[in-house]
Scaffold this active site. Structure first.
Site, PDB file in Angstrom:
ATOM      1  N   ASP A   1      33.571  72.095  61.398  1.00 20.94           N
ATOM      2  CA  ASP A   1      34.435  73.069  61.078  1.00 20.94           C
ATOM      3  C   ASP A   1      34.255  74.355  61.576  1.00 20.94           C
ATOM      4  O   ASP A   1      33.000  74.736  61.685  1.00 20.94           O
ATOM      5  CB  ASP A   1      34.578  73.095  59.446  1.00 20.94           C
ATOM      6  CG  ASP A   1      35.695  74.107  58.881  1.00 20.94           C
ATOM      7  OD1 ASP A   1      36.672  73.825  59.136  1.00 20.94           O
ATOM      8  OD2 ASP A   1      35.102  75.110  58.026  1.00 20.94           O
ATOM      9  N   LEU A   2      35.197  75.106  62.271  1.00 15.14           N
ATOM     10  CA  LEU A   2      35.016  76.326  62.662  1.00 15.14           C
ATOM     11  C   LEU A   2      34.851  77.526  61.515  1.00 15.14           C
ATOM     12  O   LEU A   2      35.728  77.608  60.967  1.00 15.14           O
ATOM     13  CB  LEU A   2      36.198  76.875  63.709  1.00 15.14           C
ATOM     14  CG  LEU A   2      36.331  76.078  65.060  1.00 15.14           C
ATOM     15  CD1 LEU A   2      37.443  76.562  65.703  1.00 15.14           C
ATOM     16  CD2 LEU A   2      34.769  75.939  65.808  1.00 15.14           C
TER      17      LEU A   2
ATOM     18  N   ASP B   1      41.283  73.922  62.097  1.00 11.63           N
ATOM     19  CA  ASP B   1      40.340  74.055  62.871  1.00 11.63           C
ATOM     20  C   ASP B   1      39.169  73.040  62.441  1.00 11.63           C
ATOM     21  O   ASP B   1      38.107  73.350  62.465  1.00 11.63           O
ATOM     22  CB  ASP B   1      39.876  75.430  62.289  1.00 11.63           C
ATOM     23  CG  ASP B   1      39.467  75.687  60.794  1.00 11.63           C
ATOM     24  OD1 ASP B   1      39.789  74.517  60.150  1.00 11.63           O
ATOM     25  OD2 ASP B   1      39.144  76.737  60.466  1.00 11.63           O
TER      26      ASP B   1
END
Length: 820
Positions: free
Chosen positions: A437-438, A480
């Site tokens: 996960d960004l 994302d």
């Protein structure tokens, strides 16, 4: 059967006849003598399959048994006539039943008187000639003649005989509007009158030739005008001379074959052939012909487009010369099938252009057959389907790949994950799952806009692909979020790989528009082995691990450990996964209905459809508790479809009972991602016969703005179907007005945060009035949520708001509230 004497008179009395002894060996046909003085009957030989002893010993009784009734009567009459007249009778027909079943014998008998020395008739002798085969032949000849007459009369040709002296002739059928009698009596003159001037002279010359040369004239073309109508019929006539006994030609026997349709057909075929050749020459598809050695003998101009060279240059070359090496053996086998007499349809192959470029072709092939019905080659058509193949490959690629990053998409990844779960259980293999996960994506996306966010996702995908091992699967799982399926893992190996992926972003910075952003990731890792329950379970483990990593700071990873107490609260999400799967499978969801009042007349026709989950203790659980886990575990689309299916079924039932109601159905923020949702809506509307105008679909404003392009397409499709659309929680976004003109909604639902305190808050009053005015200016109606008191309801009515809902009007209920 009637018997008659043939030439019953004898010219002179014969000499006395004395019995038949001594004649048995000299006479082929049977001879018998009957005596009137009681002496036994004499018979020369056996006949009709019976032995001579049977004839001699059987007497009259045997005779009556084997002779027909008519024969018995005929023989008695003949014997009586010969006895009384003393003269012979000739050619009297008799019939016997043969000894062989079903066999009958026919004889012609000559009866003669037998005299004594005094000249008295003392008996009758009969000599019989067996004519059985002769009569069978005559009958067959009669049937043949009748068949010939039937054939002549039934054929489409006119068989016509006429005499030059005007006598009546013969005609087999009606023709050109004249009946056969008219042709038989005066047909020659009638024919001459109906011919063209040119044909008349030619016909007269032909008759003159037949008459003088005594030869036939064949294939004489005639154009005859019918008795009724102006369109001439075309005939080919053969004229044969008719002779009298002296050998003079006294008439003509004419056979006239109507070739009108044949001539028209030939002309049409000729025109069709010309059109066909033009079509082939100008066709976009390749049309070709090969000989028995597979060498091209004809190609149309389309070969230039397909092969990139002069079509004439292909003649004499082998069909296989242009086959792609990978397809040459396959093409040879196909040509052999055609050589064996088989047709091939939509046979696909790859050929090479002159420059070596491959082209995909779809062919129809069939054998080429000569006049002797020998296969001498092949003919075929080929269509260039290269663009179609490329497009098909693109479609297949997009089905499994993310359109932006070109990584595998969520659908493909989940399929691979399910396969790995099954393989792990069957083969005791161990896999690893990374959930990436960004950490800074939302900040970049909100600060620089969606275009910059898209560029960041592309760079992230490039960085992750650079670390990927052969056999591992990398996918963009969500906005994302990225996932990696790792082959052949152990716990220690999984920790090492997760750490390496974190290191990729340890010093990574994203530069866009002159601004620099440090991008970090949080990674959750989980092992997948034979003990793993399902793909949903391992996804939940990785998701929990990722959440745990986020609590540890930036650029961290965490490997799922079921013994870690810190995960206890997060483990609840795994429980949600199982509970939601069970609810979908066993219909443990419930629909409640909250009334929406039209303010101008205080009527209620609209109802918002609200979802609840039936808990283990039969309690109703609000969606706020389970929608987030449903999104994380990929179950939200199934829930959306469940709601649509059951809401439309309930609406159809209510409207069939005569209730004029409309439903507003809530959809999740992920609805725009579900490619199956719109088809589900269309199918359910048709299946339940629901008027689309009675259905409104609601999505929150923030969800629509987050995917505005997808939202525009989705709303447009809904409106094409005939449904309406509402933006829920309008005003909760920071830029609601700026996006309003891009979203073709029918209703704006004013966020309840501005309505709950409306009666006492001047700022909320101003905001609500402003929203209402903007909505009306853009052609949309407004719905105010969370109306909880009479004062707020009156203010909304004064502001001109169109609809209102809330506890003051009616709480959500399993039944419909029709009055406040």
């Amino acid at each position: 059967m009637t018997r008659k004497a043939r030439n019953s008179k004898s010219p002179a009395r014969p000499k006395p006849l004395i019995g038949i002894q001594g004649q048995e060996d000299s006479v082929v046909d049977p001879v018998w003598t009957v005596y009137f003085d009681g002496r036994p009957t004499e018979i020369s030989r056996a006949s009709c399959g019976y032995r001579l002893e049977e004839w001699l010993q059987g007497g009259k009784d045997f005779f009556k048994r084997v002779a027909t009734v008519e024969t018995v009567a005929s023989v008695r009459a003949a014997i009586h006539a010969v006895r009384t007249r003393g003269r012979s009778l000739h050619n009297i027909e008799i019939e016997f039943v043969g000894k062989e079943p079903g066999r009958r014998f026919h004889f012609l008998v000559n009866y003669h008187p037998v005299f004594n020395a005094a000249g008295d008739v003392i008996g009758v002798r009969g000599d019989a000639r067996d004519v059985t085969e002769l009569m069978q032949f005559e009958r067959a000849l009669g049937r043949g003649a009748g068949l010939l007459v039937s054939l002549v009369e039934s054929t489409g040709d006119l068989f016509w005989a006429f005499y030059f002296d005007g006598r009546s002739g013969f005609a087999s059928r009606d023709c050109c509007g004249f009946d056969r009698r008219e042709w038989a009596t005066g047909g020659l003159q009638r024919l001459r009158e109906r011919l063209t001037e040119y044909d008349r002279r030619r016909f007269d010359n032909a008759l003159d030739f037949v008459r003088k040369a005594k030869e036939r004239a064949i294939n004489l073309p005639l154009h005859i005008k019918p008795k009724h109508g102006r369109q001439r019929r075309r005939f080919l006539a053969n004229a044969v001379p008719l002779f009298d006994r002296s050998g003079d030609v006294v008439g003509v026997y004419c056979v006239m074959h109507d070739v009108t349709e044949l001539t028209d057909t030939r002309a049409a075929l000729k025109r069709s052939d010309a059109r066909f050749r033009d079509m082939i020459e100008f066709a976009h598809d390749l049309v070709w012909q090969t000989d028995g050695d597979h060498r091209w003998t004809y190609v149309n101009p389309a070969a230039l487009q397909i092969y990139g060279g002069d079509p004439a240059g292909l003649l004499g070359q082998s069909f296989l010369d242009r086959s792609h090496p990978d397809y040459r053996a396959r093409d040879a086998a196909a040509l052999q099938q055609v050589a064996n007499g088989k047709d091939l349809f939509q046979y696909e192959t790859v050929h090479l252009r002159i420059d070596g470029t491959p082209r995909h072709l779809s062919m129809n092939l069939r054998p080429q057959i000569d006049d002797a019905w020998r296969i001498v080659g092949a003919v075929g058509m080929a269509r260039d389907i290269t663009d179609q193949k490329n497009y098909q490959e693109q479609i297949e690629h997009l089905a499994d790949h993310d359109a932006m990053t070109d990584l595998f998409n969520r659908h493909y990844f989940e399929r691979q994950l399910n396969h790995s779960v099954a393989t792990a259980k069957r083969n005791q293999r161990v896999y690893g799952l990374l959930y990436v996960d960004l950490d800074n994506f939302k900040y970049v996306n909100d600060t620089l806009g969606h275009a910059a966010g898209d560029r960041l996702l592309l760079e992230t995908a490039r960085v992750l692909k650079g670390r990927l091992r052969q056999g591992d699967v990398l996918a963009r799982f969500g906005g994302d979020e990225f996932t990696v399926l790792l082959q052949d893992m152990t716990h220690e190996r999984l920790r090492y790989v997760a750490h390496e992926y974190c290191e990729l972003f340890g010093t990574y910075s994203f530069l866009d528009g002159g601004q620099l952003f440090d991008i970090r990731v949080s990674i959750g890792a989980a092992l997948l082995d034979g003990a793993t329950g399902s793909a949903s379970d391992v996804m939940a483990h990785a998701d929990l691990a990722c959440s745990n990593a986020k609590t540890r700071g930036r650029n961290q990873f965490y490997v799922y450990d079921p013994t870690d107490r810190a995960l206890d609260t997060m483990v609840q999400d795994v429980g949600w996964s199982r509970q939601l799967n069970d609810a979908i499978a066993h219909d443990r969801f419930e629909l409640l209905f909250q009334p929406i009042m039209r303010l101008r007349d205080a009527t209620i026709e609209h109802y918002e459809v609200l979802l609840r989950l039936r808990g283990k203790n039969d309690e109703l659980i609000a969606p706020g508790a389970f929608l987030s886990p449903a999104e994380r575990f990929g179950l939200i689309h199934s829930i959306d479809r469940w709601v649509v299916e059951h809401a439309l079924a309930r609406l159809a039932l209510l409207r069939s009972d005569g209730q004029t109601v409309r439903f507003a159905i809530n959809l999740s923020g992920r609805a725009f991602e579900d490619t199956e949702l719109l088809p589900t809506i269309e199918r359910a509307l048709t299946e339940y016969s629901v008027d689309p105008a009675a259905v409104t679909f609601e999505v929150t404003e923030t969800a629509a703005i987050a995917r505005i392009n997808d939202a525009k397409i989705f709303i447009a499709r809904l409106k094409t179907i005939g449904c309406q659309f509402a933006l829920d929680d309008f005003g909760s976004g920071f830029s609601s007005y700026s996006y309003l003109k891009f979203l073709p909604a029918d209703y704006l639902k004013i966020d309840g945060a501005f309505v709950q305190g409306l009666a006492d808050d001047p700022l909320d009053q101003a905001i609500v009035q402003s929203m209402n005015q903007v909505a009306h200016a853009s052609g949309k109606e407004t719905i105010a949520e969370f109306v909880e008191d009479a004062r707020s309801l009156e203010l909304l009515r004064d502001y001109g708001v169109d609809f209102a809902q809330g506890y003051y009007i009616g709480r959500p209920s399993e039944s419909l509230v029709r009055k406040v």
